[in-house]
Design a protein around this motif. Sequence first.
Motif, PDB file in Angstrom:
ATOM      1  N   ALA A  79       2.460  11.150 -11.023  1.00 31.56           N
ATOM      2  CA  ALA A  79       4.010  10.737 -11.381  1.00 31.56           C
ATOM      3  C   ALA A  79       4.116   9.186 -10.711  1.00 31.56           C
ATOM      4  CB  ALA A  79       4.854  11.520 -10.717  1.00 31.56           C
ATOM      5  N   VAL A  80       3.794   8.969  -9.713  1.00 30.64           N
ATOM      6  CA  VAL A  80       3.796   7.489  -9.108  1.00 30.64           C
ATOM      7  C   VAL A  80       3.032   6.435 -10.127  1.00 30.64           C
ATOM      8  CG1 VAL A  80       3.690   5.890  -7.265  1.00 30.64           C
ATOM      9  CG2 VAL A  80       4.354   8.379  -6.729  1.00 30.64           C
ATOM     10  N   VAL A  81       1.832   6.962 -10.299  1.00 29.30           N
ATOM     11  CA  VAL A  81       0.859   6.045 -11.290  1.00 29.30           C
ATOM     12  C   VAL A  81       1.847   5.711 -12.617  1.00 29.30           C
ATOM     13  CG1 VAL A  81      -1.258   5.731 -12.329  1.00 29.30           C
ATOM     14  CG2 VAL A  81      -1.109   6.398 -10.063  1.00 29.30           C
ATOM     15  N   ALA A  82       2.141   6.818 -13.066  1.00 24.28           N
ATOM     16  CA  ALA A  82       2.809   6.732 -14.396  1.00 24.28           C
ATOM     17  C   ALA A  82       4.153   5.860 -14.190  1.00 24.28           C
ATOM     18  CB  ALA A  82       3.291   8.190 -14.905  1.00 24.28           C
ATOM     19  N   ALA A  83       4.830   6.137 -13.102  1.00 20.69           N
ATOM     20  CA  ALA A  83       6.121   5.311 -13.042  1.00 20.69           C
ATOM     21  C   ALA A  83       5.747   3.734 -13.060  1.00 20.69           C
ATOM     22  CB  ALA A  83       6.877   5.768 -11.785  1.00 20.69           C
ATOM     23  N   PHE A  84       4.794   3.374 -12.206  1.00 22.16           N
ATOM     24  CA  PHE A  84       4.295   1.916 -12.105  1.00 22.16           C
ATOM     25  C   PHE A  84       3.906   1.502 -13.518  1.00 22.16           C
ATOM     26  CE2 PHE A  84       3.918   2.399  -7.522  1.00 22.16           C
ATOM     27  CZ  PHE A  84       5.049   1.288  -7.181  1.00 22.16           C
ATOM     28  N   THR A  85       3.081   2.276 -14.156  1.00 23.15           N
ATOM     29  CA  THR A  85       2.634   2.119 -15.361  1.00 23.15           C
ATOM     30  C   THR A  85       3.543   1.813 -16.729  1.00 23.15           C
ATOM     31  OG1 THR A  85       0.267   3.386 -14.825  1.00 23.15           O
ATOM     32  CG2 THR A  85       0.706   2.763 -17.299  1.00 23.15           C
ATOM     33  N   ASP A  86       4.576   2.500 -16.438  1.00 26.20           N
ATOM     34  CA  ASP A  86       5.673   2.349 -17.462  1.00 26.20           C
ATOM     35  C   ASP A  86       6.335   0.973 -17.445  1.00 26.20           C
ATOM     36  OD1 ASP A  86       5.079   4.706 -18.807  1.00 26.20           O
ATOM     37  OD2 ASP A  86       6.900   5.747 -17.595  1.00 26.20           O
ATOM     38  N   VAL A  87       6.315   0.346 -16.022  1.00 30.09           N
ATOM     39  CA  VAL A  87       7.132  -0.701 -15.957  1.00 30.09           C
ATOM     40  C   VAL A  87       6.439  -2.049 -15.792  1.00 30.09           C
ATOM     41  CG1 VAL A  87       8.946   0.352 -14.844  1.00 30.09           C
ATOM     42  CG2 VAL A  87       7.438  -0.701 -13.499  1.00 30.09           C
ATOM     43  N   HIS A 115      -3.635  -1.000  -8.333  1.00 27.22           N
ATOM     44  CA  HIS A 115      -5.056  -0.483  -7.998  1.00 27.22           C
ATOM     45  C   HIS A 115      -4.867   0.829  -7.138  1.00 27.22           C
ATOM     46  CE1 HIS A 115      -6.174  -4.547  -9.309  1.00 27.22           C
ATOM     47  NE2 HIS A 115      -5.123  -4.993  -8.698  1.00 27.22           N
ATOM     48  N   GLN A 116      -6.028   1.504  -7.602  1.00 26.96           N
ATOM     49  CA  GLN A 116      -6.000   2.642  -6.942  1.00 26.96           C
ATOM     50  C   GLN A 116      -7.553   3.060  -6.225  1.00 26.96           C
ATOM     51  OE1 GLN A 116      -4.862   6.260  -9.600  1.00 26.96           O
ATOM     52  NE2 GLN A 116      -5.386   7.559  -7.781  1.00 26.96           N
ATOM     53  N   THR A 117      -7.276   3.270  -5.061  1.00 22.67           N
ATOM     54  CA  THR A 117      -8.563   3.734  -4.519  1.00 22.67           C
ATOM     55  C   THR A 117      -8.567   5.089  -3.444  1.00 22.67           C
ATOM     56  OG1 THR A 117     -10.389   2.700  -2.833  1.00 22.67           O
ATOM     57  CG2 THR A 117      -8.013   1.839  -2.389  1.00 22.67           C
ATOM     58  N   GLY A 118      -8.866   5.719  -3.749  1.00 19.16           N
ATOM     59  CA  GLY A 118      -9.081   7.225  -2.817  1.00 19.16           C
ATOM     60  C   GLY A 118      -7.650   7.604  -3.141  1.00 19.16           C
ATOM     61  N   THR A 127       1.058  -1.376  -0.082  1.00 15.83           N
ATOM     62  CA  THR A 127       0.053  -0.054   0.039  1.00 15.83           C
ATOM     63  C   THR A 127       1.000   1.141  -0.073  1.00 15.83           C
ATOM     64  OG1 THR A 127      -1.732  -0.950   1.328  1.00 15.83           O
ATOM     65  CG2 THR A 127      -1.917   1.138   1.097  1.00 15.83           C
ATOM     66  N   ILE A 128       0.705   2.147  -1.092  1.00 14.42           N
ATOM     67  CA  ILE A 128       1.542   3.313  -1.007  1.00 14.42           C
ATOM     68  C   ILE A 128       0.509   4.575  -1.146  1.00 14.42           C
ATOM     69  CG2 ILE A 128       3.087   4.478  -2.762  1.00 14.42           C
ATOM     70  CD1 ILE A 128       3.019   1.397  -4.028  1.00 14.42           C
ATOM     71  N   LYS A 129       1.076   5.325  -0.368  1.00 14.05           N
ATOM     72  CA  LYS A 129       0.208   6.663  -0.068  1.00 14.05           C
ATOM     73  C   LYS A 129       1.006   7.743  -0.394  1.00 14.05           C
ATOM     74  CE  LYS A 129      -2.921   9.254   2.706  1.00 14.05           C
ATOM     75  NZ  LYS A 129      -3.327   9.670   4.181  1.00 14.05           N
ATOM     76  N   PRO A 130       1.119   8.148  -1.698  1.00 14.19           N
ATOM     77  CA  PRO A 130       2.022   9.244  -2.093  1.00 14.19           C
ATOM     78  C   PRO A 130       1.395  10.659  -1.694  1.00 14.19           C
ATOM     79  CG  PRO A 130       0.857   8.230  -4.252  1.00 14.19           C
ATOM     80  CD  PRO A 130       0.587   7.625  -2.979  1.00 14.19           C
ATOM     81  N   ARG A 167      -4.909   6.112  -2.191  1.00 15.72           N
ATOM     82  CA  ARG A 167      -3.973   5.087  -1.716  1.00 15.72           C
ATOM     83  C   ARG A 167      -3.874   4.378  -3.294  1.00 15.72           C
ATOM     84  NH1 ARG A 167      -3.154   4.646   3.490  1.00 15.72           N
ATOM     85  NH2 ARG A 167      -4.724   5.662   4.862  1.00 15.72           N
ATOM     86  N   LEU A 168      -2.662   3.738  -3.342  1.00 14.39           N
ATOM     87  CA  LEU A 168      -2.288   3.026  -4.409  1.00 14.39           C
ATOM     88  C   LEU A 168      -1.985   1.525  -3.698  1.00 14.39           C
ATOM     89  CD1 LEU A 168       0.211   5.130  -6.527  1.00 14.39           C
ATOM     90  CD2 LEU A 168      -2.131   5.037  -6.544  1.00 14.39           C
ATOM     91  N   ILE A 169      -2.361   0.638  -4.586  1.00 13.81           N
ATOM     92  CA  ILE A 169      -2.200  -0.838  -3.950  1.00 13.81           C
ATOM     93  C   ILE A 169      -1.533  -1.650  -5.122  1.00 13.81           C
ATOM     94  CG2 ILE A 169      -3.189  -2.924  -3.050  1.00 13.81           C
ATOM     95  CD1 ILE A 169      -5.598  -0.809  -2.336  1.00 13.81           C
ATOM     96  N   MET A 170      -0.262  -1.879  -4.835  1.00 12.20           N
ATOM     97  CA  MET A 170       0.448  -2.895  -5.845  1.00 12.20           C
ATOM     98  C   MET A 170       0.382  -4.375  -5.472  1.00 12.20           C
ATOM     99  SD  MET A 170       2.032  -2.265  -8.243  1.00 12.20           S
ATOM    100  CE  MET A 170       2.481  -3.422  -9.660  1.00 12.20           C
ATOM    101  N   VAL A 171      -0.193  -5.232  -6.324  1.00 17.79           N
ATOM    102  CA  VAL A 171      -0.276  -6.739  -5.991  1.00 17.79           C
ATOM    103  C   VAL A 171       0.721  -7.360  -6.794  1.00 17.79           C
ATOM    104  CG1 VAL A 171      -2.136  -8.681  -5.970  1.00 17.79           C
ATOM    105  CG2 VAL A 171      -2.673  -6.427  -5.148  1.00 17.79           C
ATOM    106  N   GLU A 172       1.427  -8.238  -6.257  1.00 18.47           N
ATOM    107  CA  GLU A 172       2.399  -9.086  -7.253  1.00 18.47           C
ATOM    108  C   GLU A 172       2.251 -10.333  -6.819  1.00 18.47           C
ATOM    109  OE1 GLU A 172       6.324  -7.615  -6.619  1.00 18.47           O
ATOM    110  OE2 GLU A 172       5.610  -5.574  -5.967  1.00 18.47           O
ATOM    111  N   LYS A 173       2.261 -11.382  -7.665  1.00 14.73           N
ATOM    112  CA  LYS A 173       2.482 -12.806  -7.458  1.00 14.73           C
ATOM    113  C   LYS A 173       3.639 -13.307  -8.113  1.00 14.73           C
ATOM    114  CE  LYS A 173       0.042 -17.006  -7.379  1.00 14.73           C
ATOM    115  NZ  LYS A 173      -1.254 -17.830  -7.861  1.00 14.73           N
ATOM    116  N   TRP A 174       4.428 -13.860  -7.457  1.00 21.10           N
ATOM    117  CA  TRP A 174       5.744 -14.672  -8.163  1.00 21.10           C
ATOM    118  C   TRP A 174       5.887 -16.146  -7.815  1.00 21.10           C
ATOM    119  CZ3 TRP A 174       8.632 -11.469 -10.888  1.00 21.10           C
ATOM    120  CH2 TRP A 174       8.423 -10.268 -10.511  1.00 21.10           C
ATOM    121  N   THR A 175       6.608 -16.963  -8.722  1.00 19.64           N
ATOM    122  CA  THR A 175       6.183 -18.462  -8.607  1.00 19.64           C
ATOM    123  C   THR A 175       7.267 -18.772  -7.618  1.00 19.64           C
ATOM    124  OG1 THR A 175       8.293 -18.492 -10.268  1.00 19.64           O
ATOM    125  CG2 THR A 175       5.845 -18.716 -11.022  1.00 19.64           C
TER     126      THR A 175
END
Length: 66
Positions: free
Chosen positions: A18-26, A42-45, A8-11, A47-55
């Motif tokens: 800028a933070v959304v653009a940086a994530f979107t670019d990668v 994901h964005q809500t209000g 959870t990121i609260k820029p 806050r930005l929520i980054m969800v990752e799943k790795w093997t």
Amino acid sequence: MSVVVVATIKPLPEHVDAVVAAFTDVIAQVHGEDGCELYALHQTGDRLIMVEKWTSPEALAAHSKG
């Protein structure tokens, strides 16, 4: 064993775009990394929520070095 990361990121309000653009670019690049099953923003209000799943923990560790 899969590894799921939820961050959870609260820029500062003036940096949200800028933070959304940086994530979107990668996102597409990260999806191409070995072991990435999911990398989604994901964005809500205010806050930005980054969800990752790795093997495996090793795949996550390799991503974290990048």
